[in-house]
Design an enzyme around this catalytic site. Structure first.
Site, mmCIF file in Angstrom:
data_model
loop_
_atom_site.group_PDB
_atom_site.id
_atom_site.type_symbol
_atom_site.label_atom_id
_atom_site.label_comp_id
_atom_site.label_asym_id
_atom_site.label_seq_id
_atom_site.Cartn_x
_atom_site.Cartn_y
_atom_site.Cartn_z
ATOM 1 N N TRP A 165 -1.819 -4.899 7.131
ATOM 2 C CA TRP A 165 -2.304 -4.610 5.830
ATOM 3 C C TRP A 165 -2.744 -6.132 5.266
ATOM 4 O O TRP A 165 -2.517 -7.278 5.983
ATOM 5 C CB TRP A 165 -1.470 -3.988 4.921
ATOM 6 C CG TRP A 165 -2.188 -3.029 3.981
ATOM 7 C CD1 TRP A 165 -2.402 -3.325 2.635
ATOM 8 C CD2 TRP A 165 -2.604 -1.634 4.272
ATOM 9 N NE1 TRP A 165 -3.003 -2.372 2.029
ATOM 10 C CE2 TRP A 165 -3.272 -1.367 3.055
ATOM 11 C CE3 TRP A 165 -2.632 -0.980 5.386
ATOM 12 C CZ2 TRP A 165 -3.743 0.088 3.053
ATOM 13 C CZ3 TRP A 165 -2.985 0.446 5.153
ATOM 14 C CH2 TRP A 165 -3.571 0.707 3.943
ATOM 15 N N ASP A 166 -3.202 -6.078 4.098
ATOM 16 C CA ASP A 166 -3.676 -7.438 3.405
ATOM 17 C C ASP A 166 -2.490 -8.424 3.285
ATOM 18 O O ASP A 166 -2.826 -9.457 2.877
ATOM 19 C CB ASP A 166 -4.806 -7.130 2.473
ATOM 20 C CG ASP A 166 -4.481 -6.565 1.475
ATOM 21 O OD1 ASP A 166 -3.289 -6.199 1.250
ATOM 22 O OD2 ASP A 166 -5.332 -6.243 0.305
ATOM 23 N N TRP A 167 -1.249 -8.142 3.293
ATOM 24 C CA TRP A 167 -0.175 -8.700 2.933
ATOM 25 C C TRP A 167 0.921 -8.701 4.033
ATOM 26 O O TRP A 167 2.057 -9.115 3.921
ATOM 27 C CB TRP A 167 0.334 -8.303 1.809
ATOM 28 C CG TRP A 167 0.602 -6.491 1.450
ATOM 29 C CD1 TRP A 167 -0.306 -5.855 0.469
ATOM 30 C CD2 TRP A 167 1.095 -5.702 2.163
ATOM 31 N NE1 TRP A 167 -0.052 -4.635 0.652
ATOM 32 C CE2 TRP A 167 0.741 -4.420 1.832
ATOM 33 C CE3 TRP A 167 2.257 -5.751 3.324
ATOM 34 C CZ2 TRP A 167 1.584 -3.174 2.191
ATOM 35 C CZ3 TRP A 167 2.664 -4.706 3.739
ATOM 36 C CH2 TRP A 167 2.230 -3.221 3.150
ATOM 37 N N ASN B 53 -2.913 6.999 -2.122
ATOM 38 C CA ASN B 53 -3.350 5.609 -2.856
ATOM 39 C C ASN B 53 -5.070 5.358 -2.592
ATOM 40 O O ASN B 53 -5.415 4.890 -1.372
ATOM 41 C CB ASN B 53 -2.718 4.347 -2.034
ATOM 42 C CG ASN B 53 -3.090 2.980 -2.587
ATOM 43 O OD1 ASN B 53 -2.663 2.811 -3.694
ATOM 44 N ND2 ASN B 53 -3.838 2.263 -1.794
ATOM 45 N N GLU B 54 -5.699 5.354 -3.579
ATOM 46 C CA GLU B 54 -7.242 4.685 -3.721
ATOM 47 C C GLU B 54 -8.161 5.809 -2.763
ATOM 48 O O GLU B 54 -9.236 5.406 -2.509
ATOM 49 C CB GLU B 54 -7.049 3.304 -3.379
ATOM 50 C CG GLU B 54 -6.393 2.492 -4.076
ATOM 51 C CD GLU B 54 -6.383 0.996 -3.738
ATOM 52 O OE1 GLU B 54 -6.959 0.469 -2.951
ATOM 53 O OE2 GLU B 54 -6.155 0.157 -4.887
ATOM 54 N N GLU C 270 -1.958 -1.071 -10.935
ATOM 55 C CA GLU C 270 -2.013 -1.959 -9.863
ATOM 56 C C GLU C 270 -3.133 -3.159 -10.572
ATOM 57 O O GLU C 270 -3.880 -2.927 -11.030
ATOM 58 C CB GLU C 270 -2.850 -1.480 -8.746
ATOM 59 C CG GLU C 270 -2.030 -0.985 -7.421
ATOM 60 C CD GLU C 270 -2.575 -0.811 -6.338
ATOM 61 O OE1 GLU C 270 -3.267 -1.891 -5.823
ATOM 62 O OE2 GLU C 270 -2.283 0.073 -5.636
#
Length: 856
Positions: free
Chosen positions: A197-199, A439-440, A534
């Site tokens: 993921w981006d984190w 989510n999204e 968010e």
């Protein structure tokens, strides 16, 4: 704090009781044999053989057998990719008495496996989030039974499933290259973030990640017991005593599912469960007895809580659209908090101490809500029990995120089992206030993230409705609301066929908002949404956190390590560009000091940006401006970290608080003054989450000249944000001689009109960018550390005003009561609360103090 009761309503307990099939004879008891503990583990060709702990995963076993290094060290996430591409087999030997009915129960298998007993296949698994229950009675032989769980590579399985889906694409195929991850994660029911993921890193784990056991019985098994409170309007029949005792009618052939409602009788009001900051988290204990033939009975005890929750979506005077807020026990509650991601790539490493530290840190920062994000895992039981105890409300996503998903029958079947299990397991927790389908993913379709041709859009809309509305939306729980997605327009999305034309519409539902290069000090750039679920900015963790997983050659902001660890495209540049809008860059000629200073500056930037945005949302709770406002929730992204790297978190991996988390203590305070500039005018609001009213006045100070001014006293209603102070800045500065926006610092706080008692924290407002501030001197700082009971008192002395004064004790575990503050007096103190035994001498040796002016 009052303990409120629900005396005028009739309290009812709805018991969802799922029981196993009935067998006659014996003593009617369930005997469980745990198979947790030491297993044998081997890879596909047998070249690697070792012992392994269950629950656990392959990566942990390899590490514990010294076959690999720390997977988080430097570039090991890529070096150890081979682990996830291999197949692995767990094995254990056990004995059971012959001629009894035995079920093999897995609370979690990660993920794709074939399960065998004595070489006979007894079942398969394909979903990390399901409970699996296999009848192994015929495969047993008494002594020396061999159980094997043969795990297939999740990466290879997902790729095969994707290739087999030929009729149309189900995007995205792969994550962005900067994430260094694996492809096709949407084709496997597994933590979506485990492929990257981006984190966080890519560690597609394999293992038996939850408990495993044998259950032998001859009468009845109680698989799920989920008491939930409902309320009617009959005369009150409430509790006499804390313990409740209920007797289920005689069971002779228990069905697959049975639910009953019991009135709770008594003479006093029932004590309610309240969110953190709104009351006590009252609990009761339920003793349940299920009667069987022959005078036998199954008995159990579970906690019971009484609370109601409603999601209110109704017209607002003076505004198009609908409200979006939660009413708990009849009281509107502003949701304050953050978003929760998996606390570790390897879930067996998430200990009770880890959960306690993170959740207590959330409560200590005045949070009342966490959103369990849909790309991770449904958390372990202990997580939700701790949230129950702490009053932390949970917005619970189902585990689908940022992707489209297949809808073949076998995929839908396993998702159906997943949802049924998780809802039955979790719905008795009062902390969970809403289910959310994903989510999204509504936004992904509406905004066409994946470039779907308009001629094919209807197909994906149909899949979306099939999965999130017809399947997941049909949850076995009427005690809390359900949303199909986040962000969403709620009932307006439903009206538009479940995918709104603009799911980010500020007049409906919840909003996710990120803008990394727009000036975060300018509140006019923030959406005045009904609910902000968010938002956030990145920062790097502290040097002491990074040092554990890096080498000296990595200690540069431009190093390969810094680039590798950043999984958000242009993230490192964006942090510096945002910081440069208001701060000067570090200019130390010592490379290590420059690196430390840059890490510090990213945390200053993040804390200040999230503070500005959160305070905007909190002061917008009572306002309607150009049809927008009545904001009733602020959940910043994100609370915690999965590894040591740059992210949006306010708590570093390992539990250390970033500057943002210290700021959160104040900007989430129950009573808060919020100041901002609008076209040269200073406005200060009083925000109150309290249930009662206050009469308050604002006290304003200009630090350059010591000027102090007070606004008029005004009533502030509980649960509101009200303007208390308004004055043109030039007029304010004109009263203090040579004071200008570049030479003065403005502080303010709230006081009770009667007696002058301060309510809430003090706040401050910079009238210019600190890169333009004049007269800001480099302070001389001295400190003294003394033990004070179980804590340590740190006395700080400064020769000059010190913005963003940061206390860091390196690897000494613990936190301060305040940090990152604006120090305006010559002396002040802070307290350090250690999480492990230490001494004043050790704290003093480790203590480093940094202020903004030390950077240049």
């Amino acid at each position: 704090m009052d303990v409120r009761t629900l005396a005028p309503l009739r309290a009812l307990l709805a018991l969802a009781c799922l029981c196993a099939p009935y067998f006659r004879g014996g003593e009617g008891l369930v005997h469980a044999l745990s198979l947790n503990g030491k297993w044998a583990l081997r890879n596909s060709n047998g070249s690697l053989r070792m012992s392994a702990r269950v629950p656990g995963c392959v990566h942990t076993a390899l590490r514990e057998n010294a076959l690999i290094q720390d997977p988080y060290y430097r570039f090991n996430d890529r070096a150890y990719r081979w682990i996830a591409l291999d197949n692995w087999t767990y094995a254990v030997t056990f004995s059971v008495p012959p001629e009894i009915s035995v079920r093999l129960v897995f609370d979690g298998v990660d993920t794709v496996s074939t399960v065998s007993v004595n070489d006979a296949v007894v079942g398969t698994t394909d979903n990390m989030f399901r409970r699996y229950d296999f009848d192994v009675s015929r495969a047993l032989k008494g002594d020396g039974n061999v159980l094997t769980v043969s795990l297939a590579s999740a990466v290879e399985y997902a790729a095969r499933r994707s290739r087999a889906h030929r009729s149309y694409k189900v995007p995205p195929e792969c994550p962005p290259a900067v994430q260094k991850g694996e492809c096709h994660v949407n084709f496997i029911r597994k933590a979506q973030s485990s492929f990257s993921w981006d984190w966080g890193p890519s560690f597609p784990t394999l293992g038996i990640w939850r408990d495993v056991r044998l259950e032998a019985f001859d009468a009845l098994r109680l698989l799920y017991l989920a008491p939930t409170a409902h309320y009617g309007t009959d005369p009150p029949l409430l509790l006499r005593h804390r313990p409740l005792f209920l007797r289920w009618p005689r069971a002779t052939a228990a069905p697959a599912s049975r639910g009953r409602t019991f009135p709770v009788r008594g003479t006093a009001g029932v004590d309610l469960w309240w969110p953190n900051g709104h009351g006590e988290q009252s609990r009761y204990e339920l003793s349940l007895q299920v009667a069987l033939d022959g005078g036998l009975a199954v008995e159990t005890r579970v906690p019971v809580y009484f609370r109601t929750v409603e999601l209110v979506q109704e017209p607002i005077a003076g505004s198009p659209g609908l409200s979006f807020y939660f009413r708990v026990n009849g009281v509107p509650v502003f949701l304050k908090g953050s978003n929760w991601i998996p606390a570790h790539s390897f879930q067996d490493q998430v200990t009770p101490e880890t959960l306690r530290n993170l959740l207590q840190s959330a409560a200590d920062a005045n949070m009342n809500t966490l959103r369990v994000w849909g790309g991770g895992v449904y958390e372990q039981d202990l997580f939700y029990s701790m949230c129950d105890d702490l009053g932390i409300m949970i917005w619970q996503d189902f585990m689908f995120a940022c992707a489209l998903y297949p809808t073949e029958s076998d995929f839908m079947d396993t998702v159906g089992e997943e949802v049924a299990h998780q809802v039955r397991r979790l719905k008795s927790h009062p902390s969970i206030i809403v289910w959310s389908g994903n989510n999204e993913n509504e936004a992904a379709i509406a905004s066409n993230w994946f470039g779907i041709p308009s001629s094919e859009r209807l197909r994906y809309l149909k899949d979306y409705v099939s999965l999130y509305v017809n399947l997941i939306g049909d949850v076995e729980d009427q005690s809390r609301p359900f949303l199909t997605s986040s962000p969403t327009n709620g009932v307006e999305s439903e009206r538009e066929g479940w995918v709104a034309s603009n799911p980010y519409d500020t007049h409906y539902g919840d909003v996710h908002f990120y803008s990394y290069l727009t000036d975060c000090w300018d509140w006019k750039g923030f959406p005045r949404s009904r609910f902000a679920s968010e938002y956030g900015f990145q920062s790097w963790p502290s040097f002491s956190t990074l040092q554990k997983v890096s080498a000296p050659e990595d200690w540069s902001y431009s190093s390969n390590f810094s680039t590798h660890r950043q999984h958000h495209l242009r993230g490192n540049d964006e942090m510096l560009l945002q910081a440069a809008l208001h701060f000067l860059a570090p200019n130390s000629t010592d490379p290590l000091q420059a690196y430390r200073d840059t890490l510090y500056l990213t945390q200053v930037m993040q804390a200040e940006c999230v503070k500005a945005q959160t305070e905007f949302y909190r002061r917008s709770r009572s306002d309607i401006v150009e049809g927008q406002g009545h904001t009733m929730g602020a959940l910043y992204w994100q609370l915690n970290d999965i590894w040591q790297g740059p992210s949006w978190s306010s708590i570093e991996f390992g539990g250390k608080w970033k500057m943002l988390h210290y700021f959160a203590q104040d900007f989430f305070a129950p009573v808060l003054p919020v100041g901002f500039l609008d076209e040269g005018t200073l406005l200060i609001y009083a925000v109150s989450d309290l249930s009662g009213d206050l009469t308050l006045r604002v006290v304003v100070s200009l630090l350059s000249e010591g000027l102090r001014g007070e606004g008029v006293s005004s009533p502030v209603s509980g649960g509101s944000a009200q303007l208390l102070y308004k004055r043109h800045v030039e007029e304010l500065l004109g009263g203090c001689g040579n004071c200008t926006a570049f030479t003065c610092l403005l502080t303010f706080h709230l006081e009770e009109a009667a007696g002058g008692r301060q309510r809430g924290p003090a706040n401050r407002l910079f009238l210019s960018s600190l890169s333009e501030a004049q007269g800001l001197q480099k302070p001389r700082i001295t400190t003294q550390v003394q033990q004070d009971g179980d804590a340590f008192a740190v006395t700080i002395r400064t020769s000059a005003v010190a913005p963003f004064l940061w206390l860091d004790v390196g690897d000494v575990p613990g936190r301060f009561d305040s940090n990152g503050f604006l120090m305006v007096s010559e002396s002040r103190s802070a307290r350090f609360y250690p999480w492990a035994p230490t001494s004043a001498a050790e704290v003093s040796r480790a203590l480093r103090v940094t202020t903004l002016r030390d950077l240049y």
